[in-house]
Motif scaffolding. Structure first.
Motif, PDB file in Angstrom:
ATOM      1  N   LEU A   1       0.824  -1.205   0.000  1.00 15.43           N
ATOM      2  CA  LEU A   1       0.000   0.000   0.000  1.00 15.43           C
ATOM      3  C   LEU A   1       0.858   1.255   0.000  1.00 15.43           C
ATOM      4  N   MET A   2       1.935   1.242   0.755  1.00 19.45           N
ATOM      5  CA  MET A   2       2.839   2.393   0.748  1.00 19.45           C
ATOM      6  C   MET A   2       3.611   2.455  -0.563  1.00 19.45           C
ATOM      7  N   GLY A   3       4.013   1.305  -1.085  1.00 21.37           N
ATOM      8  CA  GLY A   3       4.749   1.278  -2.334  1.00 21.37           C
ATOM      9  C   GLY A   3       3.939   1.770  -3.513  1.00 21.37           C
ATOM     10  N   GLN A   4       2.616   1.534  -3.466  1.00 19.99           N
ATOM     11  CA  GLN A   4       1.741   1.954  -4.559  1.00 19.99           C
ATOM     12  C   GLN A   4       1.188   3.362  -4.361  1.00 19.99           C
ATOM     13  N   GLY A   5       1.588   4.043  -3.301  1.00 22.47           N
ATOM     14  CA  GLY A   5       1.138   5.402  -3.070  1.00 22.47           C
ATOM     15  C   GLY A   5      -0.260   5.519  -2.507  1.00 22.47           C
ATOM     16  N   LEU A   6      -0.846   4.403  -2.072  1.00 18.64           N
ATOM     17  CA  LEU A   6      -2.191   4.449  -1.493  1.00 18.64           C
ATOM     18  C   LEU A   6      -2.166   4.873  -0.024  1.00 18.64           C
ATOM     19  N   LEU A   7      -1.014   4.767   0.586  1.00 20.86           N
ATOM     20  CA  LEU A   7      -0.886   5.059   2.007  1.00 20.86           C
ATOM     21  C   LEU A   7       0.445   5.780   2.220  1.00 20.86           C
ATOM     22  N   PRO A   8       0.431   7.030   2.660  1.00 18.60           N
ATOM     23  CA  PRO A   8       1.684   7.755   2.867  1.00 18.60           C
ATOM     24  C   PRO A   8       2.537   7.087   3.946  1.00 18.60           C
ATOM     25  N   PRO A   9       3.799   6.822   3.668  1.00  9.69           N
ATOM     26  CA  PRO A   9       4.653   6.183   4.686  1.00  9.69           C
ATOM     27  C   PRO A   9       4.746   6.982   5.975  1.00  9.69           C
ATOM     28  N   GLU A  10       4.621   8.324   5.889  1.00 16.61           N
ATOM     29  CA  GLU A  10       4.793   9.159   7.082  1.00 16.61           C
ATOM     30  C   GLU A  10       3.781   8.811   8.176  1.00 16.61           C
ATOM     31  N   ILE A  11       2.550   8.484   7.785  1.00 16.40           N
ATOM     32  CA  ILE A  11       1.537   8.241   8.813  1.00 16.40           C
ATOM     33  C   ILE A  11       1.670   6.857   9.425  1.00 16.40           C
ATOM     34  N   ILE A  12       2.532   6.020   8.829  1.00 23.02           N
ATOM     35  CA  ILE A  12       2.786   4.701   9.402  1.00 23.02           C
ATOM     36  C   ILE A  12       4.077   4.721  10.202  1.00 23.02           C
ATOM     37  N   VAL A  13       5.190   4.981   9.542  1.00 24.90           N
ATOM     38  CA  VAL A  13       6.474   4.939  10.251  1.00 24.90           C
ATOM     39  C   VAL A  13       6.615   6.100  11.226  1.00 24.90           C
ATOM     40  N   GLY A  14       5.841   7.158  11.041  1.00 23.73           N
ATOM     41  CA  GLY A  14       5.866   8.274  11.975  1.00 23.73           C
ATOM     42  C   GLY A  14       4.898   8.136  13.122  1.00 23.73           C
ATOM     43  N   HIS A  15       4.168   7.029  13.161  1.00 28.75           N
ATOM     44  CA  HIS A  15       3.179   6.799  14.211  1.00 28.75           C
ATOM     45  C   HIS A  15       3.833   6.052  15.374  1.00 28.75           C
ATOM     46  N   PRO A  16       3.585   6.467  16.619  1.00 36.01           N
ATOM     47  CA  PRO A  16       4.233   5.793  17.760  1.00 36.01           C
ATOM     48  C   PRO A  16       3.791   4.352  17.934  1.00 36.01           C
ATOM     49  N   GLY A  17       2.659   3.971  17.329  1.00 37.11           N
ATOM     50  CA  GLY A  17       2.205   2.589  17.450  1.00 37.11           C
ATOM     51  C   GLY A  17       2.849   1.633  16.475  1.00 37.11           C
ATOM     52  N   PHE A  18       3.642   2.149  15.531  1.00 44.16           N
ATOM     53  CA  PHE A  18       4.317   1.279  14.570  1.00 44.16           C
ATOM     54  C   PHE A  18       5.561   0.687  15.221  1.00 44.16           C
ATOM     55  N   LEU A  19       5.639  -0.635  15.255  1.00 41.07           N
ATOM     56  CA  LEU A  19       6.744  -1.339  15.911  1.00 41.07           C
ATOM     57  C   LEU A  19       7.476  -2.188  14.882  1.00 41.07           C
TER      58      LEU A  19
ATOM     59  N   ALA B   1      -0.481  -3.331  16.554  1.00 39.96           N
ATOM     60  CA  ALA B   1      -1.788  -3.037  15.958  1.00 39.96           C
ATOM     61  C   ALA B   1      -2.249  -1.620  16.269  1.00 39.96           C
ATOM     62  N   GLY B   2      -1.632  -0.983  17.255  1.00 39.96           N
ATOM     63  CA  GLY B   2      -2.007   0.382  17.595  1.00 39.96           C
ATOM     64  C   GLY B   2      -1.705   1.390  16.505  1.00 39.96           C
ATOM     65  N   VAL B   3      -0.941   0.998  15.481  1.00 39.14           N
ATOM     66  CA  VAL B   3      -0.678   1.915  14.375  1.00 39.14           C
ATOM     67  C   VAL B   3      -1.955   2.285  13.636  1.00 39.14           C
ATOM     68  N   LEU B   4      -3.004   1.455  13.773  1.00 39.30           N
ATOM     69  CA  LEU B   4      -4.279   1.730  13.115  1.00 39.30           C
ATOM     70  C   LEU B   4      -5.120   2.737  13.897  1.00 39.30           C
ATOM     71  N   GLU B   5      -4.754   3.016  15.135  1.00 44.41           N
ATOM     72  CA  GLU B   5      -5.436   4.080  15.895  1.00 44.41           C
ATOM     73  C   GLU B   5      -4.832   5.401  15.438  1.00 44.41           C
ATOM     74  N   ASN B   6      -5.242   5.800  14.259  1.00 45.59           N
ATOM     75  CA  ASN B   6      -4.514   6.808  13.497  1.00 45.59           C
ATOM     76  C   ASN B   6      -5.517   7.722  12.814  1.00 45.59           C
ATOM     77  N   ALA B   7      -5.624   8.965  13.281  1.00 41.51           N
ATOM     78  CA  ALA B   7      -6.610   9.886  12.719  1.00 41.51           C
ATOM     79  C   ALA B   7      -6.374  10.134  11.242  1.00 41.51           C
ATOM     80  N   ALA B   8      -5.120  10.074  10.783  1.00 40.87           N
ATOM     81  CA  ALA B   8      -4.831  10.339   9.373  1.00 40.87           C
ATOM     82  C   ALA B   8      -5.369   9.244   8.460  1.00 40.87           C
ATOM     83  N   LEU B   9      -5.555   8.049   8.991  1.00 41.71           N
ATOM     84  CA  LEU B   9      -6.087   6.956   8.156  1.00 41.71           C
ATOM     85  C   LEU B   9      -7.474   7.288   7.613  1.00 41.71           C
ATOM     86  N   GLN B  10      -8.234   8.115   8.357  1.00 42.42           N
ATOM     87  CA  GLN B  10      -9.586   8.436   7.915  1.00 42.42           C
ATOM     88  C   GLN B  10      -9.591   9.059   6.520  1.00 42.42           C
TER      89      GLN B  10
END
Length: 862
Positions: free
Chosen positions: A130-148, A335-344
């Protein structure tokens, strides 16, 4: 009753506020044939009137207290051991009702959302297309504190990775359900939902019995199945535990209640240990392997070896056990990476790309500040938007722009422009309201709904209804438990009243039953033992003070008489037995009544009745998943009785009678409602050891001193009364089968008589039996010499001369019991050493949990 109903703006709101409920719930409030639940509830409210509704509210509060339902800690000072009471769970008696057609539409949207989030989670920790195809910005995933990143490639056994979901929704002005948050890390609230349902349906039993409501119990059976399904392949009888942060967690009540609903064991980090890539429950030299962990501890705290090095709430090696596939952790760490307001912002496009469907449930209009156009809009309209970080690391959850001062707005603008990808802005949601019972009648309060889903058997199952919450007052915009929200039961009207969910607990297929064999964690055994000790301590102290207070009432103004001397002896003995110290006032010794009051009422002083009751409640709360429901009603009544005694109460007899009634009920529950297994063995060992020690202490403080015969006899009579042995003493004396002297009779009955359930000899016999049940026959054998010696003793011999033989025997037995208690602690209650890792520069500083200096974990309690 139109005067009580809030005014509505449209048909949807009118419908919502017709959905009321009775609080009194008398059986005569039965809906007429053909009436809908909403109509029946509205009619019931009309019949009850304001007084009935207030009575229903009071009954709801009492039942919640009886069940021990709490959330967070009360605003009260800690006692001398650092313990702070919990806050009660507040429930409004009027439920919100959703009809079947509306619910089915909402349910389909929630199911789709859960499937979509599961697909995103699998990709984030998998191929990351999803990040590779540009559907999901990497910043909101790797920049999220829930991403492990430590969990990259770690998968649960089975097709679904996101086993549990929770979604927060509200209704806008048009009546449309809108999502404003997802809970995917450690979703909380399902247990509170069931607890709230049980209270409300009890209060309004007549309406509940006749309503076609979708039931909740099946959801928890499905949840148990789902958790067992993800157990490692080869675990034929998977053992599951619920891992929580402990009693300092704001949702600690729910952890114990949910564990009991699921048939799981409630554990804390120091109950577990990693060995050879597996997680075990540790109990001294014994251990039991754990296959599934339902975690309620925040992910970053779960493993100090690979995650937060400063955490004391995790198990070193847990990530490795999950990585090897030896232990399933639900929801997965990360899984807390999905508690992410930017995903909306991106969910509609992701839904079309992954599922080939339009997103069914809309969210509040959201702007991601990492997009240049969105950033400009957000900064240009700050006065009209709510700002949220993509995660909770920024120290805030929501900032309404219109409430910020100029300097606060400038500061926020600077923070956003400095790190725009960390921020979102949302249009405010004008949430609909629900009626709440107040002293002024019904008032409209903003209403939010948290729904719950579980993935099992290849599909997502949604709990019918969920946890409703309303704002604490009419002005509040924020609706959260931390802000004082009230809980609402949510009724979903079902076409079929029967629950179609499975009702067989713990069976997921041939040979997949929950294993009955397990070891008892050291922490649990410790709390069970002290539950027994505190239960007996409260009763023994109350019995001693009841006799003493009776003497004070009769002799307080006659201190120079024989009765006054007995009174003074028993007051001094009570102070000696309890260890309570009463200070002099204005240079004068405290009165006997002041001393008795202090020994009953002081909450923060060890040895008092109230302190013992508080510690009893705390010990029971630590092992809630081991306790029957009736126990909480008894403990609640005990707590209410003591809290209601005025500090200047002149007559304590009725209150002490009530305390003893509660302790007798508790004794009955412990004796008749618990299986005779290891758990019960530790409880009864605590009871027997405490009663033996208390009786020895009482005899030592009263009967080892030689006094004039008349005084000696009356003191002995008082001691016999404390030990519930007066009737036997009188009967034996009249029949000529016992000692004539009251002192010798008291020593025989309370020390030597193996047939008297109040004697020390009886306690030692039962203590040995309890220790064998608890799995320690060697420790039980230590009591054999003492029992043999007691059988050979003679009461008359012990009373010879200055009673040195009696003093020596008491000292010897007390030393034996103290040594036995220490040995129990070493052999069964000692926990493994806390894991320590080297500090790192990047480990963030954390606040400590009050009183113990541990890092605070949310525990899914947001």
């Amino acid at each position: 009753m139109p005067a009580l109903l809030p005014q509505q703006a449209g048909p949807v709101e009118e419908y919502r506020h017709r959905l009321l409920a009775t609080g009194g719930g008398p059986d005569e409030l039965v809906p007429p044939t053909g009436a809908s639940a909403a109509e029946a509830i509205r009619d019931a409210v009309t019949v009850m009137g304001r007084r009935g509704l207030l009575a229903a509210r009071a009954e709801t509060a009492r039942l919640a207290q009886d069940d021990g339902i709490t959330y967070g800690l009360a605003d009260l000072p800690a006692d001398d051991e650092g313990h702070v009471p919990s806050r009660p769970w507040h429930i409004d008696p009027l439920p919100v009702v959703i009809d079947d057609a509306e619910w089915r539409t909402l349910e389909r949207g929630l199911q789709q959302r859960a499937v979509l989030l599961d697909a995103i989670l699998g990709d984030v920790y998998g191929q990351r297309r999803l990040m590779g195809q540009g559907l999901l910005p990497p910043e909101i995933i790797v920049g999220h504190p829930g991403f492990l990143p430590q969990l990259d490639g770690v998968r649960l056994n089975g097709p679904s990775q996101l086993v549990l979901t929770a979604t927060d929704l509200g209704r806008d002005a048009d009546g449309t359900w809108r999502v404003f948050g997802d809970r995917t890390a450690a979703p909380s609230g399902a247990g509170y939902t069931m607890a709230t349902r049980r209270i409300v349906t009890t209060v309004m039993a007549g309406l509940h019995r006749h309503a076609r409501l979708a039931r909740l119990r099946g959801f928890f059976h499905l949840m148990t199945r789902a958790l067992q399904d993800v157990a490692p392949a080869g675990a034929d009888a998977p053992r599951g535990v619920l891992l929580g942060p402990g009693s300092t967690s704001e949702t600690n009540y729910e952890h114990g209640f949910l564990a009991s609903l699921l048939g799981f064991t409630l554990v804390e980090a120091d109950d577990l240990i990693a060995r050879e890539g597996h997680i075990h429950i540790s109990a001294g030299e014994r251990s039991s392997r754990v296959d599934v962990i339902l975690r309620r501890t925040d992910a970053e705290f779960c493993d100090p070896l690979e995650l937060r090095a400063d955490s004391r709430l995790g198990v070193a090696g847990l990530v490795e056990a999950a990585r090897l596939g030896n232990t399933a952790v639900v929801n997965p760490l990360g899984a807390g990476v999905l508690e992410n307001a930017a995903l909306q912002v991106f969910l509609p496009g992701l839904c079309r790309a992954l599922l080939g469907e339009d997103l069914l449930l809309p969210a509040t209009e959201t702007f991601w500040c990492g997009d240049a156009a969105h950033l400009r809009h957000a900064l240009d309209t700050m006065d009209h938007l709510v700002f949220k970080p993509i995660g909770h690391h920024a120290g805030v959850h929501a900032l309404p722009g219109w409430r910020l001062s100029r300097s606060e707005r400038d500061d926020l603008r600077h923070r956003i422009t400095h790190r725009p990808w960390e921020w979102t802005a949302q249009d405010p949601l004008p949430m609909s309201t629900a009626p709440v019972v107040t002293a002024n009648g019904l008032e409209p309060r903003r209403f939010v709904l948290r729904t719950f889903g579980v993935s099992q058997g290849g599909r997502v199952h949604i709990m019918p209804g969920g946890l409703g919450r309303v704002a604490p007052d009419q002005e509040s915009v924020l609706v959260s438990n931390a802000a004082g929200a009230l809980a609402k039961d949510v009724w979903v009207l079902a076409e079929q009243p029967a629950d179609a969910a499975p009702t067989t607990l713990g069976i997921t297929g041939p040979g997949r039953a929950t294993s009955p064999g397990h070891v008892l964690a050291a922490r649990v055994a410790d709390n069970l033992f002290w539950l027994g000790r505190y239960a007996e301590r409260v009763e023994a102290t109350a019995r001693l003070l009841r006799v003493t207070d009776d003497l004070v009432e009769d002799n307080a103004l006659r201190s120079a008489t024989l009765g006054g001397s007995v009174m003074q002896t028993m007051v001094r003995a009570a102070l000696d037995v309890t260890g309570v110290r009463v200070e002099r006032t204005a240079g004068a010794d405290p009165s006997p009544l002041d001393a008795v009051r202090a020994m009953v009422l002081r909450r923060r002083t060890r040895g008092t009745v109230r302190h013992g009751a508080a510690r009893l409640l705390a010990a029971a709360a630590e092992v809630r998943d081991n306790m029957p429901d009736d126990l909480w009603r008894v403990l609640s009544n005990l707590d209410r009785t003591l809290a209601a005694i005025p500090p200047d109460e002149a007559r304590l007899q009725p209150q002490l009678d009530s305390v003893i009634e509660s302790t007798l009920a508790l004794s009955g529950i412990l004796a008749e409602s618990l299986v005779r297994d290891e758990s019960w063995g530790f409880i009864d060992a605590g009871v027997r050891l405490e009663r033996a020690v208390a009786t020895l202490s009482l005899i030592g403080a009263t009967l080892t001193t030689v006094r004039p015969p008349a005084l000696d006899g009356q003191v002995a009579e008082a001691v016999l009364s404390v030990g519930e042995s007066s009737i036997t003493h009188r009967r034996r004396t009249v029949q000529g089968v016992g000692p004539v002297l009251p002192t010798q009779s008291a020593i025989l009955l309370l020390l030597l008589d193996v047939a008297n359930p109040r004697s020390v000899a009886f306690q030692l016999t039962r203590l040995a039996a309890a220790l064998r049940i608890a799995g320690d026959p060697a420790l039980a054998a230590r009591l054999d010499p003492a029992l043999s010696r007691l059988r050979a003793l003679d009461a008359a011999h012990l009373c010879e001369g200055d009673r040195d033989p009696l003093t020596g025997e008491i000292q010897q037995l007390t030393g034996l019991l103290e040594g036995l208690s220490d040995a129990l602690t070493r052999r069964h209650f000692r926990r493994h050493a806390p894991t320590r890792t080297l500090p790192t520069d990047w480990a963030p500083a954390v606040a400590g949990i009050a009183g113990v200096g541990l890092p605070v974990a949310g525990g899914g309690g947001r």
